[in-house]
Design an enzyme around this catalytic site. Structure first.
Site, PDB file in Angstrom:
ATOM      1  N   ASP A 255       1.887 -38.536   4.803  1.00 22.14           N
ATOM      2  CA  ASP A 255       0.747 -37.911   4.918  1.00 22.14           C
ATOM      3  C   ASP A 255       0.935 -36.439   5.343  1.00 22.14           C
ATOM      4  OD1 ASP A 255      -2.167 -37.714   4.510  1.00 22.14           O
ATOM      5  OD2 ASP A 255      -2.325 -37.092   6.546  1.00 22.14           O
TER       6      ASP A 255
ATOM      7  N   GLU B 135      -0.680 -32.233   6.527  1.00 19.80           N
ATOM      8  CA  GLU B 135      -1.713 -31.361   6.748  1.00 19.80           C
ATOM      9  C   GLU B 135      -1.256 -30.030   6.581  1.00 19.80           C
ATOM     10  OE1 GLU B 135      -4.508 -32.307   7.804  1.00 19.80           O
ATOM     11  OE2 GLU B 135      -3.822 -34.573   8.420  1.00 19.80           O
TER      12      GLU B 135
ATOM     13  N   HIS C 204      -8.251 -30.747  11.061  1.00 19.85           N
ATOM     14  CA  HIS C 204      -7.151 -31.010  11.813  1.00 19.85           C
ATOM     15  C   HIS C 204      -6.810 -30.555  13.122  1.00 19.85           C
ATOM     16  CE1 HIS C 204      -4.983 -27.300  10.560  1.00 19.85           C
ATOM     17  NE2 HIS C 204      -5.033 -27.783   9.259  1.00 19.85           N
TER      18      HIS C 204
ATOM     19  N   HIS D  10      -7.906 -35.197  12.036  1.00 17.38           N
ATOM     20  CA  HIS D  10      -6.890 -35.523  11.072  1.00 17.38           C
ATOM     21  C   HIS D  10      -5.202 -35.378  11.486  1.00 17.38           C
ATOM     22  CE1 HIS D  10      -9.039 -36.491   6.990  1.00 17.38           C
ATOM     23  NE2 HIS D  10     -10.076 -36.257   8.013  1.00 17.38           N
TER      24      HIS D  10
ATOM     25  N   ASP E 299      -2.581 -40.375  10.581  1.00 19.65           N
ATOM     26  CA  ASP E 299      -2.961 -40.859   9.078  1.00 19.65           C
ATOM     27  C   ASP E 299      -1.949 -41.721   8.398  1.00 19.65           C
ATOM     28  OD1 ASP E 299      -5.186 -39.506   9.914  1.00 19.65           O
ATOM     29  OD2 ASP E 299      -5.023 -38.058   8.174  1.00 19.65           O
TER      30      ASP E 299
END
Length: 242
Positions: free
Chosen positions: A7, A9, A57, A153, A158
């Site tokens: 994952d 960001e 986030h 997040h 995640d």
């Protein structure tokens, strides 16, 4: 099989408009088990973060000021994922950013698809639950996976949650372990021996009563009337009676 749940960001939503990675998180699965190995870095994007992205986030540009750039960790990251199957939720989004970062490093770095294969859990969830919400949060709720600790997040968090979601989504696809030690079945065999054919109770046979037969006949008559070719059950009865 070695699998890497990944994952990211980012500073915003569009890699094509110059947005960058700011966090990269990976969790390793070996033979469908979390191995304990992971790859995680916060990254200095060398640009501002959109307010909307930061609200999701919670990562600020001040926090990232002393963090490495993607170029600083690229070789380590590519070595970590090489030869594995990447598991990503909405893979097109993350791959777009990863490929854009690799392109900044020069053509010799190629694309993520040059290093590994990719499985998109969003596509998998849509096949499994068509017409339903298939966000990570929605899948956690549907599959009874605890994500109560996910207030914002985060790439590594995640990825850990997605690993649980993926394993739950594909729970029936595990390989059979043909080399597992044979279970002790002596107790089961003894119990089965006690129920010899002669000791088992006879099966109960239930015949339709008059009301059920009448309802069946009425249904066949309705089908016979509505169908151009007649009721197939009538034809079967006629052949059986001949």
């Amino acid at each position: 099989m070695r699998q890497i749940v990944l994952d990211t960001e980012t500073t915003g939503l569009e890699a094509a408009r110059g947005h960058r990675l700011i966090e990269l998180g990976c969790v390793e699965l070996l033979a469908r088990r979390v191995s304990g190995s992971h790859f995680h870095h916060y990254l200095n994007p060398e640009r501002d973060i959109d307010a909307g992205a930061q609200a999701v986030h919670g990562i600020s540009i001040e926090f990232l000021a002393d963090k490495p750039r993607f170029a600083d960790v690229a070789d380590e990251f590519l070595a970590y994922i090489k030869g594995a199957e990447l598991i990503i939720h909405n893979a097109a989004f993350d791959l777009g950013f990863l490929d854009a970062e690799l392109a900044r490093l020069g053509p010799s770095y190629g694309r993520i698809s040059d290093y590994c294969t990719v499985l998109d859990t969003l596509a998998l969830a849509r096949e499994t639950y068509p017409g339903q919400r298939n966000s990570l949060d929605a899948l956690c709720k549907r599959l009874d996976i605890d994500n109560s600790h996910r207030e914002l997040h985060g790439a590594l968090l995640d990825a850990e949650i997605l690993a649980d979601v993926y394993l739950a989504l594909t729970a029936g696809q595990g390989a059979l372990d043909f080399f597992a030690p044979e279970a002790d079945t002596s107790t089961d065999r003894a119990a089965a021996a006690q129920l010899s054919l002669g000791e088992r109770p006879p099966l109960r046979v239930r015949f339709a009563d008059a009301a059920e037969l009448a309802a069946h006949e009425a249904r066949l008559a309705a089908i016979d009337k509505a169908s151009k070719g007649g009721c197939v059950w009538r034809r079967i009865e006629a052949v059986a009676a001949a």
